[in-house]
Design an enzyme around this catalytic site. Structure first.
Site, short mmCIF file in Angstrom:
data_model
loop_
_atom_site.label_atom_id
_atom_site.label_comp_id
_atom_site.label_asym_id
_atom_site.label_seq_id
_atom_site.Cartn_x
_atom_site.Cartn_y
_atom_site.Cartn_z
CE LYS A 42 -0.63 0.22 5.02
NZ LYS A 42 0.14 1.45 5.24
CB THR A 43 3.99 2.29 1.74
OG1 THR A 43 3.45 2.02 3.04
CG2 THR A 43 4.85 3.54 1.80
CD GLU A 226 -2.07 1.67 8.39
OE1 GLU A 226 -3.12 1.01 8.41
OE2 GLU A 226 -0.94 1.15 8.38
NE ARG A 650 1.51 -7.58 11.38
CZ ARG A 650 1.22 -6.83 10.33
NH1 ARG A 650 2.05 -5.89 9.94
NH2 ARG A 650 0.13 -7.03 9.61
#
Length: 711
Positions: A42-43, A226, A650
């Site tokens: 997404k970044t 976010e 994670r």
């Protein structure tokens, strides 16, 4: 990379974007909602879209705003954009946190917001001190509860009158009363708290057409990262900024919404589709972080939650090794076993310590893991430790800067006037505080008036007046004229008799912000104060922290051309937004699941995966007595399931789950059951794995020593 697409000749958009990433970057026909699964890039999408807007779509950088939640995320975006776009095209681009934008807004619109330009930003510690004074209690749990209630009301744009009107219990009514008095206190201090940095801009944008038009003319395209973490206040701020033009891209993941306890509402994602009916919905489901086994487990868990949009992560990184689920006898055995397994795995995998993370639901679980890691001399770092800016010596020095910038800041005044000690005791402060309250003055302002009364004896008044002169001198040197108040007494400006060092004439030297900082540190004689208070070694350590702070402040003042007020306001934001953003050492990471969001590790040990802990259940949840309570419990479990999903995702290469058959509560052991989430992942009892069956902690340690001896 799989599913690369061919772009038209001349386009500078990378050709290795997958189809959905490319669509998200190129879509500019109206509002856009990008549902970005964990590890889906997404970044990259956000930064490539900004580059596309600046390079190929004719947008001026000053009209593009990108918002996120942490300074670290904002810096990462800024760094990536600088690598994509010519520096000349990025001049004026705003990539910041919501709160940084709110601060910029209030600086410009202070008058409309009813603030002086020299307003202060108080942190949560000072806010709690104000609440304690209003609530008149030392019950820390009650104080924290009221502070949380006030924060939630502000984030929901609920004012004190509405809070009082909707209070359902005596406890709520008391919190609403404190909220009203707390708000009045901040107004008197000319101060705002962290929540006000969003609440005040959102309210002003909605109520003031002139201000709204001015900001909408600046923001031609808005990107929000976010989005599932936004609260009501932030959502309304976004709505007001984009206006009817509605040119924005919101990026979020409903499956990673884990901050309801601080006011975030996952419903904001769904609300976008209702408030902007023509919004384009794009799903990013290809994960570039984890092997497929980990993603399959995550998908299975989250499928038990209601899902408005529907999303399923997949990976082209291979199936990966099996997920391990290990029952432990108790929490001590769990900590010892995992410490030894990590040590062995580092040797076997030829890995770094920083490749491993231990994730848990509650900070209280960390202590035993710290002990076990220390026992094996395994280096580790722990999230949620004391921030640099929370250290006593740092808060002491910053109190002076806050007071110089805004002498209505009562918490800063109280801390500065008593540190170092200069003959101002609690009796003096109580009398001054009562006088200030009676006259509607700040405590600093009251110093200039109380001498006209008989409230204080001359020996009490003298150190206060001397301190006030000292602050006024620095205000004058920094270009801040203060209030223009004059003390009733006359005499030498530097006639100090308290030995504090404030009598030094160097205090009036002119110069830059950097020079002023040096002068301040010298004249307040804080180094001597530390060595008077502590033994040599801790005093030296604390003084080094102060010097580090001063060096950082000077660099910021020079790099960003901050005057003293801007520097103080910037520091206030940093103290609340930055937590351990520096480069991590080669050490095992200990972290809560909440703090681990946005991070990734090759090998993750998710511990304490048992009923009552993950999902975490309060004692009130154990006996559900009403329909409302039952619904609240359902919502709680859904959020805990999203937290489990965050923990699973994670992990990049291997995932290890553990749970305890019993756990100590007070002096007794309580029998525990494995979490429902383990079964939801697809693991029945027969699939539970113990890689070293039948071994106790000592046998495992002997095995480890044998492994290390062979290396």
């Amino acid at each position: 990379m799989k599913d690369s697409v061919h772009l038209p000749a001349g386009s500078t958009v990378p050709t290795d974007l997958n189809p959905m990433q490319r669509k998200a970057v190129l879509y500019l026909d109206g509002p856009c909602l990008v549902l970005a699964g964990a590890g889906s890039g997404k970044t990259r999408v956000i930064t490539q879209k900004i580059a596309y807007l600046l390079r190929e779509c004719g947008y001026a950088a000053r009209n593009v705003v990108a918002l996120t939640f942490t300074n670290k995320a904002a810096r990462e975006m800024s760094d990536r954009i600088r690598g994509l776009v010519d520096a000349r095209l990025t001049k004026g681009l705003v990539v910041s946190t919501f709160h940084s934008l709110g601060l910029r807004f209030l600086r410009e619109e202070a008058e409309h917001a009813g603030l002086k330009k020299t307003f202060s930003i108080i942190d949560s510690t000072d806010a709690l001190a104000i609440i304690q004074e209003l609530l008149v209690t030392t019950d820390r749990a009650r104080l924290k509860s009221v502070q949380q209630s006030i924060s939630l009301w502000k984030n929901g744009l609920v004012d004190p009158d509405e809070a009082a009107a909707t209070a359902m219990t005596p406890s709520d009514a008391e919190a609403a009363r404190v909220y009203r008095d707390y708000s009045a206190t901040l107004t008197a201090y000319q101060a705002v708290d962290f929540d006000d940095l969003i609440r005040l801009p959102a309210t002003l944008l909605e109520r003031n057409p002139e201000v709204r038009a001015r900001w909408q003319s600046r923001v031609h395209y808005l990107l929000v990262d976010e989005y599932q973490d936004t609260n009501v206040c932030q959502y309304r701020m976004v709505q007001a900024l984009v206006g009817s033009r509605a040119m924005f891209t919101a990026v979020g993941d409903d499956d990673q919404a884990i901050y309801a306890w601080r006011g975030a509402t996952v419903e904001n994602l769904e609300r976008l589709t209702k408030d902007f009916p023509g919004i384009e919905l794009i799903k990013l489901e290809q994960n570039y972080r984890s092997v497929q086994r980990i993603l399959t487990a995550a998908n299975k868990v989250i499928s038990n939650n209601p899902n408005v949009f529907g999303k399923k992560l997949w990976s082209s990184l291979g199936e990966g090794e099996p997920i391990q689920v290990t029952p432990m006898d108790d929490e001590e055995a769990e900590a010892e076993s995992i410490a030894m397994r990590i040590s062995a795995a580092r040797f076997e995998r030829r890995a770094k310590w920083s490749d491993f993370a231990i994730l848990y639901r509650s900070n209280q679980q960390a202590r035993l893991f710290e002990q076990a890691l220390r026992e094996l001399r395994i280096p580790y770092t722990i999230s949620g430790g004391q921030s640099f800016f929370e250290k006593t010596e740092i808060r002491d020095v910053l109190a002076y800067l806050r007071l110089i910038a805004n002498d209505d800041d009562d918490p800063a005044f109280i801390r500065a006037v008593t540190t170092p000690r200069r003959g101002v005791g609690n009796t003096t402060l109580q009398a001054l505080g009562q006088f200030a309250q009676d006259k509607g003055l700040s405590m600093f302002g009251a110093v200039f008036e109380i001498g006209k009364t008989d409230r204080l004896a001359p020996r009490q008044l003298q150190p206060l007046e001397h301190f006030a002169r000292f602050i006024q001198n620095f205000q004058a040197r920094s270009g801040r004229s203060g209030s223009g108040r004059m003390l009733s007494g006359s005499g030498d400006l530097f006639a100090a008799t308290d030995g504090s060092g404030l009598d030094s004439p160097e205090a009036v030297a002119t110069g830059s912000t950097s020079l002023l900082l040096d002068e301040l540190l010298s004249t307040m004689q804080y180094e001597r104060h530390l060595y008077d208070l502590y033994d040599e070694k801790p005093a030296q350590s604390r003084w080094q922290n102060v010097l580090e702070l001063m060096g950082w402040l000077k660099r910021k003042a020079q790099e960003d051309e901050f005057d003293l007020l801007e520097l103080v306001q910037h520091v206030a934001l940093v103290t609340m937004l930055e937590r351990g953003d520096d480069e991590e050492p080669d050490a095992v990471k200990l972290s809560t699941l909440h703090a681990a969001k946005g991070l990734e590790y090759p090998h993750v040990y998710l511990v304490g995966v048992e009923e009552g802990l993950l999902p975490h259940l309060g004692r009130d949840d154990e006996d559900v007595a009403s329909a409302d309570a039952a619904e609240a419990l359902v919502q709680r479990i859904q959020e805990e399931r999203r937290l489990m999903y965050v923990g699973i995702t994670r992990a990049q290469r291997s995932l290890h789950l553990s749970w305890c058959k019993r756990r100590r509560r007070a002096r007794e052991y309580v029998v525990r059951e494995r979490s429902r989430f383990i079964e939801e992942m697809g693991f029945g009892e027969a699939q539970t794995v113990d890689p070293n069956p039948g071994m106790d902690a000592r046998q495992r340690l002997d095995l480890l020593k044998t492994l290390l001896a062979k290396s």
